[in-house]
Design an enzyme around this catalytic site. Structure first.
Site, PDB file in Angstrom:
ATOM      1  N   CYS A  54       4.352   9.336   0.272  1.00  0.00           N
ATOM      2  CA  CYS A  54       3.219  10.091   0.292  1.00  0.00           C
ATOM      3  C   CYS A  54       2.965  10.564  -0.864  1.00  0.00           C
ATOM      4  CB  CYS A  54       2.679  10.807   1.374  1.00  0.00           C
ATOM      5  SG  CYS A  54       1.085  11.584   1.392  1.00  0.00           S
ATOM      6  N   ASN A  68      10.244   4.965   2.947  1.00  0.00           N
ATOM      7  CA  ASN A  68       9.635   4.358   3.897  1.00  0.00           C
ATOM      8  C   ASN A  68      11.127   3.380   4.790  1.00  0.00           C
ATOM      9  OD1 ASN A  68       6.706   4.048   4.608  1.00  0.00           O
ATOM     10  ND2 ASN A  68       6.967   3.614   2.305  1.00  0.00           N
ATOM     11  N   HIS A 120       9.714   7.102   7.961  1.00  0.00           N
ATOM     12  CA  HIS A 120      10.430   7.132   6.791  1.00  0.00           C
ATOM     13  C   HIS A 120      11.818   7.559   6.943  1.00  0.00           C
ATOM     14  CE1 HIS A 120       6.986   7.648   3.881  1.00  0.00           C
ATOM     15  NE2 HIS A 120       6.355   7.072   5.167  1.00  0.00           N
ATOM     16  N   HIS A 178       5.215   4.473  12.565  1.00  0.00           N
ATOM     17  CA  HIS A 178       5.536   4.521  11.049  1.00  0.00           C
ATOM     18  C   HIS A 178       6.563   5.480  10.864  1.00  0.00           C
ATOM     19  CE1 HIS A 178       3.938   4.136   6.697  1.00  0.00           C
ATOM     20  NE2 HIS A 178       4.623   5.215   6.545  1.00  0.00           N
ATOM     21  N   ARG A 181       0.856  -1.268   0.065  1.00  0.00           N
ATOM     22  CA  ARG A 181      -0.100   0.095   0.117  1.00  0.00           C
ATOM     23  C   ARG A 181       0.824   1.188  -0.002  1.00  0.00           C
ATOM     24  NH1 ARG A 181      -0.836   4.941   2.136  1.00  0.00           N
ATOM     25  NH2 ARG A 181      -0.363   3.880   4.374  1.00  0.00           N
ATOM     26  N   ASP A 182       1.342   1.634   1.024  1.00  0.00           N
ATOM     27  CA  ASP A 182       2.064   2.909   1.218  1.00  0.00           C
ATOM     28  C   ASP A 182       3.334   2.911   0.240  1.00  0.00           C
ATOM     29  OD1 ASP A 182       2.645   5.236   2.249  1.00  0.00           O
ATOM     30  OD2 ASP A 182       4.346   4.722   3.544  1.00  0.00           O
TER      31      ASP A 182
END
Length: 300
Positions: A236, A245, A205, A203, A11-12
């Site tokens: 994003c 990430n 990065h 989460h 997903r991300d």
């Protein structure tokens, strides 16, 4: 110390890739992640396909993933329509994002932070009634690409406000990779104090090369759930330069050397990252696949 890794590359990771990825390859990425031992996967996003075309095939992806009762699949949800789709597709978890600043929230979700909280509250109530695991993520918790510094006191206030809806889990997201270990410790400690009934999650990065130090600071502060992306892909699409990430394999190397149990096969993740680079037709950002494990695996 045992921790859980949430694999977010499907997903991300893929949402920020310009190279098109087929539904079959998305399913294969998830299959490989599960085979490596990852038991929570953020698989899809139920968003407007015109804004994030990489996630347009969410239902088809979830229809093809392995289902054995032990794997928990999450979908990112922004609104009522997204939740309708998530429920129909058979997700196990929803992740609802509340952005810490109004400017970024408007660009990312078309509403200010207060409305983002109200949306979360409505979605949380419906998801609870349907028996879904409910995660709320506070995005840009460590800094905003448009408004700059985000005061820790503001984030702690947001934690209290989102906790009122009874989430199973609250995640702090360093969306643009500006956090540092001292800020991580402060916010995680505040999260645990202000929302003791919610599982704390982070989460990170690695945009500015602080992501792994921040992950260890989070663990030292009591977090037991960390997001990571195979190959270190992602970011994003609505935040300038929000790349990087933390890579699942690079994080696993650190945790394995520290004796932290994740239940994930590092070698399988390295292999998957190499395969993913072939799919994307570009080497992935992660470093472990280039440097190799240490000590090096024995040659038979």
């Amino acid at each position: 110390m045992d921790i859980t890794l949430v694999e977010v590359a499907p997903r991300d990771g893929l949402q920020n890739e310009s190279h098109p990825v087929t539904t079959a390859d998305k399913i294969e990425l998830i299959r490989r992640s599960v085979a490596a031992g990852l038991r929570r996967v953020e698989a899809v996003s139920f968003v407007n396909a015109a804004r994030v075309p990489q996630m347009a095939d969410a239902e088809a992806v979830l229809a093809g993933v392995p289902r054995d009762g032990e794997i928990s699949y999450a979908g990112l949800v922004f609104n009522e329509r997204g939740l309708d789709r998530a429920l129909a597709a058979g997700v196990d978890e929803i992740n609802v994002v509340v952005v810490a600043t109004d400017t970024f929230s408007r660009r990312n979700q078309g509403c200010d932070t207060a409305e983002g909280i109200a949306r979360w509250e409505r979605l949380a109530a419906r998801a609870a009634a349907s028996g879904l695991w409910r995660t709320v993520t506070i995005a840009a918790a460590f800094g905003c690409p448009f408004e700059g510094e985000v005061a820790p006191a503001h984030v702690l206030d947001l934690i209290e406000r989102v906790a009122a809806a009874g989430p199973d889990e609250i995640a702090l997201a360093d969306t643009i990779g500006v956090g540092t270990p001292d800020r991580v410790r402060r916010l995680v400690t505040g999260l645990i104090e202000r929302a003791p009934d919610a599982l704390p999650r982070c989460h990170f990065h690695n945009t500015r090369n602080t992501g792994y130090a921040n992950a260890i600071a989070a663990l030292d502060s009591g977090v037991r759930v960390l997001d990571a992306s195979i190959g270190g892909i992602g970011g994003c699409p609505f935040a300038p330069a929000a790349t990087g990430n933390i890579a699942t394999e690079d994080l696993l190397y650190t945790l394995d050397r520290m004796g932290v149990d994740t239940g994930v096969d590092l070698g399988a993740v390295i292999d998957t990252a190499a395969w993913l680079g072939e799919v994307l037709e570009s080497p992935v950002p992660a470093l472990l696949g280039r440097a190799g494990r240490f000590p090096a695996a024995a040659v038979s």
